[in-house]
Design an enzyme around this catalytic site. Structure first.
Site, short mmCIF file in Angstrom:
data_model
loop_
_atom_site.label_atom_id
_atom_site.label_comp_id
_atom_site.label_asym_id
_atom_site.label_seq_id
_atom_site.Cartn_x
_atom_site.Cartn_y
_atom_site.Cartn_z
NE ARG A 8 25.20 34.08 80.18
CZ ARG A 8 25.36 35.44 80.57
NH1 ARG A 8 25.71 36.37 79.66
NH2 ARG A 8 24.66 35.89 81.72
CG HIS A 32 33.76 36.53 78.18
ND1 HIS A 32 32.87 35.54 78.74
CD2 HIS A 32 32.63 37.63 78.88
CE1 HIS A 32 32.02 35.50 78.95
NE2 HIS A 32 31.60 36.77 79.28
#
Length: 311
Positions: free
Chosen positions: A226, A274
Site C-alpha cells: 500500500r 500500481h
C-alpha cells in the site's frame, strides 16, 4: 438483481457487462453514475473509491466488493454499510501476478536495473558484473498471505533464499518470523525487503527511517503493498545516503503519483503504476460472479474483510 460497478470509463463498464452476461446472465449490470439507477434496486456493488455517503443509499445491498485486495478506500467512508459483507478482490490469478511482479522486481534490483537504465539514457557502454548472485541475496517478505506465499514460491524457484515475517506464525516451507519481537532479526537478514502487508493503523508509515536503518547496508526495497506503508522522503534519504541501493515502488499515496514527485526522476527508484497484481476485468468479473453464486446458494464467502484484523 442489479450489480452496480464503480469504474473510470464507459469502456470498463462495457467489459463488465460482456463478462457477466456470459458468467451470470441473470445479473443486470449498471454503471455507478447511471442517472436512471434506482439505489433501492442495487443488490451488489463493485467499488474502488466511492464518494463518501453514496453506499449508504443502496438500502437493498447484499454484498459489497472491493475492486482491489485492499478496502481502505471503502472503510474510510464513515457511512459505509457495516452490516453488509465486504469482499476483497483476490482472484485466483492475483497471487500469480503478484509473484511474477515481485520476482521481476527482485531480479531488477539484484541486476541493478536502475544503473542499466542510466547507461541507456547516457548511451554509455557500462559493462559490469552483478555484485551478488541471487543464491546469496536473501529476500525478506513482509506479509505472508496468498500474495506473499506465491511470491516466495517464485522467488525460491529462481534461486533466491527467502525468509518471511507476519504478525502471527505461519506453517510454511521456508523460515519465517512473527511478531514485533522478531522483526529486527528478520530485517537484519533481508538483502531485499518486500512489503506486501495489508493496510492497518499498525502498518501505516512502516517503511520509514526507523525500519529502513535496520536493513543491511546496501539493501533493496520493493513495495507492492500500500502507498500508505511508505514514507517516500525517508526512502529517498536512505537511497541518497547509500543505505539502500535501489527501490521498486508500485504503490503511492496519493495515486496517481503527481508529476512533480521526486520518485519519477530519482536515479535509484523504479516507479510502476500500481500494476503488481492488477487482474483483468474478466478475472474480476469471474470472481464476482462466483462469489455471488456462492452467496445465493448460502455458501461461505471468501476473502471477507475482518474489522478486528483491519483487512
Amino acid at each position: 438483481m442489479v450489480v452496480v460497478v464503480n469504474t473510470a470509463s464507459e469502456k470498463a463498464i462495457a467489459e463488465w457487462r460482456e463478462s457477466l452476461a456470459e458468467m451470470a446472465p441473470h445479473l443486470e449490470v449498471r454503471w455507478w453514475d447511471d442517472a436512471n439507477l434506482d439505489p433501492a434496486d442495487v443488490r451488489y456493488a463493485v467499488v474502488w473509491k466511492p464518494e463518501h455517503g453514496r453506499l449508504a443509499h443502496f438500502t437493498g445491498l447484499k454484498v459489497l466488493f472491493s475492486l482491489g485486495a485492499g478496502v481502505d478506500n471503502i472503510v474510510a467512508d464513515p457511512a459505509w454499510p457495516r452490516h453488509v459483507p465486504l469482499v476483497r478482490m483476490v482472484p485466483a490469478e492475483g497471487p500469480q501476478r503478484m509473484g511474477e511482479y515481485v520476482t521481476w522486481a527482485a531480479l531488477s534490483l539484484q541486476k541493478d536495473l536502475p544503473r542499466i537504465f542510466r547507461s541507456r539514457e547516457a548511451k554509455n557502454w557500462d559493462s559490469f558484473a552483478t555484485p551478488t548472485p541471487a543464491t546469496e541475496c536473501t529476500v525478506g517478505i513482509m506479509g505472508l498471505g496468498a500474495m506473499g506465499r506465491r511470491s516466495a514460491d517464485l522467488l525460491r524457484g529462481v534461486g533466491f533464499p527467502v525468509i518471511g515475517w507476519s504478525r502471527s506464525r505461519k506453517a510454511l516451507p521456508f523460515e519465517n518470523f512473527a511478531g514485533a519481537e522478531e522483526l529486527d532479526a528478520f530485517l537484519a537478514r533481508s538483502r531485499i525487503l518486500v512489503c506486501l502487508l495489508p493496510a492497518t493503523p499498525e502498518t501505516t508509515g512502516i517503511l520509514s527511517a526507523p525500519l529502513l536503518v535496520k536493513l543491511p547496508r546496501g539493501a533493496g526495497l520493493i513495495n507492492s503493498g500500500r502507498g500508505a506503508h511508505q514514507n517516500l522522503a525517508d526512502i529517498i534519504a536512505a537511497l541518497d545516503e547509500g543505505h539502500l541501493t535501489g527501490a521498486v515502488l508500485d504503490v503511492f499515496d496519493p495515486e496517481p503519483l503527481p508529476a512533480d514527485s521526486p520518485a519519477w526522476i530519482h536515479p535509484k527508484i523504479i516507479v510502476t503504476s500500481h500494476i503488481g497484481a492488477g487482474p483483468s476485468t474478466r478475472e474480476c468479473a469471474r470472481y464476482v460472479a462466483t462469489s455471488i453464486s456462492a452467496f445465493e446458494l448460502r455458501e461461505a464467502l471468501y476473502n471477507l474483510y475482518d474489522p478486528t484484523r483491519g483487512y
